[in-house]
Design a protein around this motif. Sequence first.
Motif, PDB file in Angstrom:
ATOM      1  N   SER A 160      87.052  50.681  24.547  1.00 29.31           N
ATOM      2  CA  SER A 160      87.744  49.411  24.357  1.00 29.31           C
ATOM      3  C   SER A 160      87.211  48.394  25.348  1.00 29.31           C
ATOM      4  N   THR A 161      87.460  47.139  25.075  1.00 30.39           N
ATOM      5  CA  THR A 161      87.145  46.069  26.013  1.00 30.39           C
ATOM      6  C   THR A 161      88.284  45.066  26.002  1.00 30.39           C
ATOM      7  N   ALA A 162      88.552  44.465  27.168  1.00 29.78           N
ATOM      8  CA  ALA A 162      89.682  43.538  27.277  1.00 29.78           C
ATOM      9  C   ALA A 162      89.465  42.262  26.485  1.00 29.78           C
ATOM     10  N   ASP A 163      88.208  41.882  26.283  1.00 31.02           N
ATOM     11  CA  ASP A 163      87.925  40.637  25.582  1.00 31.02           C
ATOM     12  C   ASP A 163      86.644  40.805  24.770  1.00 31.02           C
ATOM     13  N   VAL A 164      86.766  40.840  23.453  1.00 31.77           N
ATOM     14  CA  VAL A 164      85.601  41.076  22.599  1.00 31.77           C
ATOM     15  C   VAL A 164      84.768  39.814  22.374  1.00 31.77           C
ATOM     16  N   THR A 165      85.133  38.697  23.019  1.00 28.39           N
ATOM     17  CA  THR A 165      84.348  37.476  22.861  1.00 28.39           C
ATOM     18  C   THR A 165      83.337  37.299  23.979  1.00 28.39           C
ATOM     19  N   ILE A 166      83.339  38.185  24.989  1.00 30.37           N
ATOM     20  CA  ILE A 166      82.414  38.026  26.107  1.00 30.37           C
ATOM     21  C   ILE A 166      81.490  39.241  26.209  1.00 30.37           C
ATOM     22  N   LEU A 167      80.480  39.120  27.059  1.00 33.88           N
ATOM     23  CA  LEU A 167      79.497  40.180  27.238  1.00 33.88           C
ATOM     24  C   LEU A 167      80.152  41.450  27.774  1.00 33.88           C
ATOM     25  N   ASN A 168      79.938  42.566  27.090  1.00 39.71           N
ATOM     26  CA  ASN A 168      80.432  43.865  27.569  1.00 39.71           C
ATOM     27  C   ASN A 168      79.505  44.925  27.017  1.00 39.71           C
ATOM     28  N   GLU A 169      78.792  45.611  27.887  1.00 40.08           N
ATOM     29  CA  GLU A 169      77.712  46.445  27.392  1.00 40.08           C
ATOM     30  C   GLU A 169      77.588  47.782  28.117  1.00 40.08           C
ATOM     31  N   LEU A 170      77.069  48.741  27.383  1.00 40.59           N
ATOM     32  CA  LEU A 170      76.599  50.005  27.927  1.00 40.59           C
ATOM     33  C   LEU A 170      75.128  50.090  27.558  1.00 40.59           C
ATOM     34  N   SER A 171      74.332  50.837  28.319  1.00 45.36           N
ATOM     35  CA  SER A 171      72.901  50.800  28.018  1.00 45.36           C
ATOM     36  C   SER A 171      72.138  51.996  28.567  1.00 45.36           C
ATOM     37  N   PHE A 172      71.024  52.276  27.899  1.00 40.85           N
ATOM     38  CA  PHE A 172      69.947  53.092  28.458  1.00 40.85           C
ATOM     39  C   PHE A 172      68.954  52.101  29.058  1.00 40.85           C
ATOM     40  N   SER A 173      68.370  52.431  30.208  1.00 43.88           N
ATOM     41  CA  SER A 173      67.504  51.478  30.879  1.00 43.88           C
ATOM     42  C   SER A 173      66.505  52.192  31.783  1.00 43.88           C
ATOM     43  N   ASP A 174      65.442  51.452  32.160  1.00 43.01           N
ATOM     44  CA  ASP A 174      64.525  51.963  33.183  1.00 43.01           C
ATOM     45  C   ASP A 174      64.922  51.442  34.560  1.00 43.01           C
ATOM     46  N   GLY A 175      66.103  50.833  34.663  1.00 44.20           N
ATOM     47  CA  GLY A 175      66.580  50.260  35.908  1.00 44.20           C
ATOM     48  C   GLY A 175      66.282  48.786  36.028  1.00 44.20           C
ATOM     49  N   THR A 176      65.683  48.203  34.984  1.00 39.67           N
ATOM     50  CA  THR A 176      65.424  46.770  34.949  1.00 39.67           C
ATOM     51  C   THR A 176      65.930  46.210  33.630  1.00 39.67           C
ATOM     52  N   ASN A 177      65.822  44.894  33.474  1.00 39.63           N
ATOM     53  CA  ASN A 177      66.205  44.259  32.216  1.00 39.63           C
ATOM     54  C   ASN A 177      65.072  44.272  31.185  1.00 39.63           C
ATOM     55  N   SER A 194      59.743  53.421  26.239  1.00 36.25           N
ATOM     56  CA  SER A 194      59.449  54.842  26.435  1.00 36.25           C
ATOM     57  C   SER A 194      59.622  55.324  27.873  1.00 36.25           C
ATOM     58  N   ASN A 195      60.189  54.491  28.731  1.00 39.43           N
ATOM     59  CA  ASN A 195      60.343  54.885  30.132  1.00 39.43           C
ATOM     60  C   ASN A 195      61.795  54.797  30.594  1.00 39.43           C
ATOM     61  N   ILE A 196      62.726  55.132  29.701  1.00 40.53           N
ATOM     62  CA  ILE A 196      64.154  55.100  30.023  1.00 40.53           C
ATOM     63  C   ILE A 196      64.486  56.183  31.059  1.00 40.53           C
ATOM     64  N   SER A 197      65.275  55.812  32.062  1.00 43.32           N
ATOM     65  CA  SER A 197      65.616  56.763  33.120  1.00 43.32           C
ATOM     66  C   SER A 197      67.100  56.887  33.406  1.00 43.32           C
ATOM     67  N   VAL A 198      67.909  55.888  32.995  1.00 46.98           N
ATOM     68  CA  VAL A 198      69.317  55.855  33.400  1.00 46.98           C
ATOM     69  C   VAL A 198      70.208  55.431  32.235  1.00 46.98           C
TER      70      VAL A 198
END
Length: 342
Positions: free
Chosen positions: A214-231, A301-305
């Motif tokens: 769930s999220t408190a406000d579905v009109t704003i940014l709320n994310e989960l992600s796989f990442s290499d530690g950068t954007n 191809s370099n996802i770490s987290v």
Amino acid sequence: DASGNCLGLLVEEARTNLVPYSEAFTQGNWDKVNTTITSNSAVSPDGQSNASLVTVNSASYGFVREFLTISAAANTFSVFAKAGTTSSIQLWFVQQGVTDGVASIDLSTGAVTGISGGWTGGVTTKYVGNGWYRIQGTRTFTASANNHGVGVAAIGQNGLNFYIYGAQLETGSFPTSYIPTSGSAVTRAADVASLAVSKFGYNQDQGSVVAYYSTADVTILNELSFSDGTNNNRIMWALRTNSSRVPYISAGGSATVQLQNNAGLQSGVAAKVSFGFATNDVASSVNGQAVATDASAIIPSNISVLYFAAATGDYAQINGHIKSIQYYPLRLSNAQLQALTV
């Protein structure tokens, strides 16, 4: 929750409780008009005998309020309240010294029985057990000033009383979990949780995710992600009602997927989102809706987290509860992705 249901891992953004004495209503910061405060009069929602009794000493009304420096922005005031000899109280916002936002609350049912004035974000209640409700209201101020205020009141005969605990004023369009204070404003740091993908056998070439949260406000940014530690390299998903990314994939700093599949989402209501990803083969479903697809995708191809917010430098806390995240090291079929979110 108050009924004992498991809500999951709470992940929230940083917030500051601007009320310097959130529990000690006898302090001089709190302006008490036609009321007497008796400390440590009941067991509060935190399980200790530290709730205050507010007794009205007038035949007409009594209130407890505090004037603060409140910014020109959306601000949310919340307080825990419990019925005493009266179950009818009011939540107040005061602008430039004048009460201009009043909401009437029935503490026997939690019903908001009347709203007047400038409650730009509305007023709601949430039952937290043992007769206690957390009452919360949001108002947008157009100018910053030190004579804006917040408070609670009771209207009626001399001797009426009710209980209060845990007052909080925070800049934001929704309330976050309670931040105790005892003499000054207190800031809670943002929650940032993560897990190395090596802990669960992540497949760099393809995969699927089913998240229930769930999220408190579905009109704003709320994310989960796989990442290499950068954007630059990340695979993100969110519960959002606007036209932004749900999910979003970036490879080498360039966006390759921005699917939209988000109808029917509600703030504060848990939803299920799924997506599968492989080169030129991405699909997503939310709450059993028809699958949205994208046939042109580059998968980093370099996802770490796995971040329980967004990637480094772009923490977008969900301000809600993660009940479950299921990961599959293969691209599930579109039918499977849809069925898993029902």
